[in-house]
Design a protein around this motif. Structure first.
Motif, PDB file in Angstrom:
ATOM      1  N   HIS A 199      10.987  -8.114   4.378  1.00 22.67           N
ATOM      2  CA  HIS A 199      10.121  -9.023   4.941  1.00 22.67           C
ATOM      3  C   HIS A 199       9.570 -10.326   4.117  1.00 22.67           C
ATOM      4  N   LEU A 200       9.902 -10.232   2.948  1.00 27.12           N
ATOM      5  CA  LEU A 200       9.872 -11.655   2.231  1.00 27.12           C
ATOM      6  C   LEU A 200      10.946 -12.423   2.638  1.00 27.12           C
ATOM      7  N   SER A 201      12.025 -11.928   2.538  1.00 25.37           N
ATOM      8  CA  SER A 201      13.403 -12.697   2.793  1.00 25.37           C
ATOM      9  C   SER A 201      13.255 -13.224   4.202  1.00 25.37           C
ATOM     10  N   LEU A 202      12.944 -12.553   5.167  1.00 27.90           N
ATOM     11  CA  LEU A 202      12.756 -12.958   6.373  1.00 27.90           C
ATOM     12  C   LEU A 202      11.848 -14.076   6.530  1.00 27.90           C
TER      13      LEU A 202
ATOM     14  N   GLY B 152       0.818  -1.245  -0.037  1.00 27.64           N
ATOM     15  CA  GLY B 152      -0.143   0.095   0.155  1.00 27.64           C
ATOM     16  C   GLY B 152       0.831   1.216  -0.097  1.00 27.64           C
ATOM     17  N   THR B 153       2.273   1.215   0.557  1.00 34.08           N
ATOM     18  CA  THR B 153       2.861   2.338   0.493  1.00 34.08           C
ATOM     19  C   THR B 153       3.981   2.294  -0.379  1.00 34.08           C
ATOM     20  N   TYR B 154       3.859   1.425  -1.347  1.00 33.30           N
ATOM     21  CA  TYR B 154       5.093   1.078  -2.219  1.00 33.30           C
ATOM     22  C   TYR B 154       6.438   0.908  -1.661  1.00 33.30           C
ATOM     23  N   ASP B 155       6.552   0.119  -0.530  1.00 35.51           N
ATOM     24  CA  ASP B 155       7.706   0.168   0.159  1.00 35.51           C
ATOM     25  C   ASP B 155       8.444  -1.312  -0.301  1.00 35.51           C
ATOM     26  N   GLU B 156       9.272  -0.903  -1.485  1.00 31.98           N
ATOM     27  CA  GLU B 156       9.785  -2.278  -2.032  1.00 31.98           C
ATOM     28  C   GLU B 156      11.125  -2.897  -1.083  1.00 31.98           C
ATOM     29  N   ALA B 157      11.750  -1.673  -0.670  1.00 32.07           N
ATOM     30  CA  ALA B 157      12.899  -2.275   0.289  1.00 32.07           C
ATOM     31  C   ALA B 157      12.380  -3.206   1.583  1.00 32.07           C
ATOM     32  N   GLY B 158      11.226  -2.554   2.054  1.00 30.91           N
ATOM     33  CA  GLY B 158      10.747  -3.318   3.292  1.00 30.91           C
ATOM     34  C   GLY B 158       9.949  -4.593   2.892  1.00 30.91           C
ATOM     35  N   LEU B 159       9.440  -4.546   1.711  1.00 33.28           N
ATOM     36  CA  LEU B 159       8.723  -5.930   1.335  1.00 33.28           C
ATOM     37  C   LEU B 159       9.701  -6.744   0.886  1.00 33.28           C
TER      38      LEU B 159
END
Length: 282
Positions: free
Chosen positions: A89-92, A79-86
């Motif tokens: 998160h997926l890697s974790l 929703g916030t276009y947070d590519e780095a966070g996404l």
């Protein structure tokens, strides 16, 4: 069916009122769930919304359970276009769950939620594509970390022309990699005659074809019959995707895989048949 009926601007371009756009979204969601246009176009907006919510809830119940907080985190980052966070998160999640559980317990139900969010207008096409790209990146990372399998059956994975979605293909490849199966993926949209030649060159016991709900069942079945007619009888076809959950007939030589959890049993059955053939030949 006489719908939609756009107006025109001064340049002749079509203009769609918001209520028609909303109705189109609802019709699209219901078509993806297997309903027919004739059942939908004449229905009022409120009825379509109620039917769409009911079918979406049924789809969520069919999806494997998972970590609700992890799902909400993913949708929030989209929703916030947070590519780095996404990506982080997926890697974790991949590290925490391992590849197989990441696919079955997180990716599979998350895909349903992202699809529902897009069809409801909660996320845009670009946000849905952001999710797909990041999920595919994690799956490739996970597959690449596993030593190439040598176990039978040998599986050739691809999709047919018109099916450009690769996520289901990568999820299947990940499950096969965990099982130690010898697997070759050709990517997407390979013509039937080319699949036949590749199966011969790679000595595939199985051709695995992935189908998304973007395809309609009737043309997908026609393509499936074409591939089946071209392959040797001994070569199995595994046709994967929830598209086949509503299928009411069998296709000789084709196994329909609507859940990834079916794969271990199919692998064992195919390997046992292959061992029996080999023993008889000796």
């Amino acid at each position: 069916y006489g719908f939609p009926r756009p107006s025109r601007d001064a340049h002749g371009e079509r203009l769609y009122p918001p209520e028609q756009v909303r109705k189109l979204r609802l019709i699209s969601r219901l078509l993806d769930r297997g309903l027919r246009p004739g059942q939908l176009v004449g229905a009022p907006l409120e009825e379509l919304a109620a039917r769409a919510d009911a079918t979406d809830e049924a789809a969520r119940r069919r999806a494997p359970p998972g970590d609700a907080l992890a799902f909400e985190t993913t949708l929030g980052q989209l929703g916030t276009y947070d590519e780095a966070g996404l990506r982080s998160h997926l890697s974790l999640m991949l590290q925490r769950l391992g590849l197989l559980r990441f696919v079955t317990e997180f990716a599979a139900p998350m895909n349903v939620r992202v699809g529902d969010a897009w069809s409801c207008g909660q996320i845009s096409i670009s946000q849905e594509h952001l999710y797909t790209e990041q999920m595919q990146h994690q799956l490739r990372q996970g597959i690449g970390a596993i030593y190439p399998g040598t176990r039978r059956p040998g599986v050739l994975l691809t999709t047919l022309p018109g099916e450009e979605h690769q996520l289901g293909l990568l999820m299947t490849q990940a499950c096969l990699a965990v099982e130690g199966v010898r697997c070759v993926s050709l990517g997407v949209q390979i013509p039937a005659w080319d699949i036949t030649e590749a199966a011969r060159q790679h000595r595939a016991d199985v051709v695995g074809l992935s189908f998304s709900e973007a395809l309609r069942q009737k043309p997908a079945l026609e393509m499936l019959h074409d591939v089946r007619a071209r392959l040797p009888e001994a070569t199995e076809i595994w046709a994967g995707g929830v598209l086949w959950a509503r299928l009411r007939r069998r296709v000789p030589g084709v196994r329909f895989v609507t859940r990834l959890e079916q794969l271990p049993r199919l692998i064992a059955e195919c390997a046992a048949r292959g061992d029996g053939t080999a023993a008889g030949a000796r």
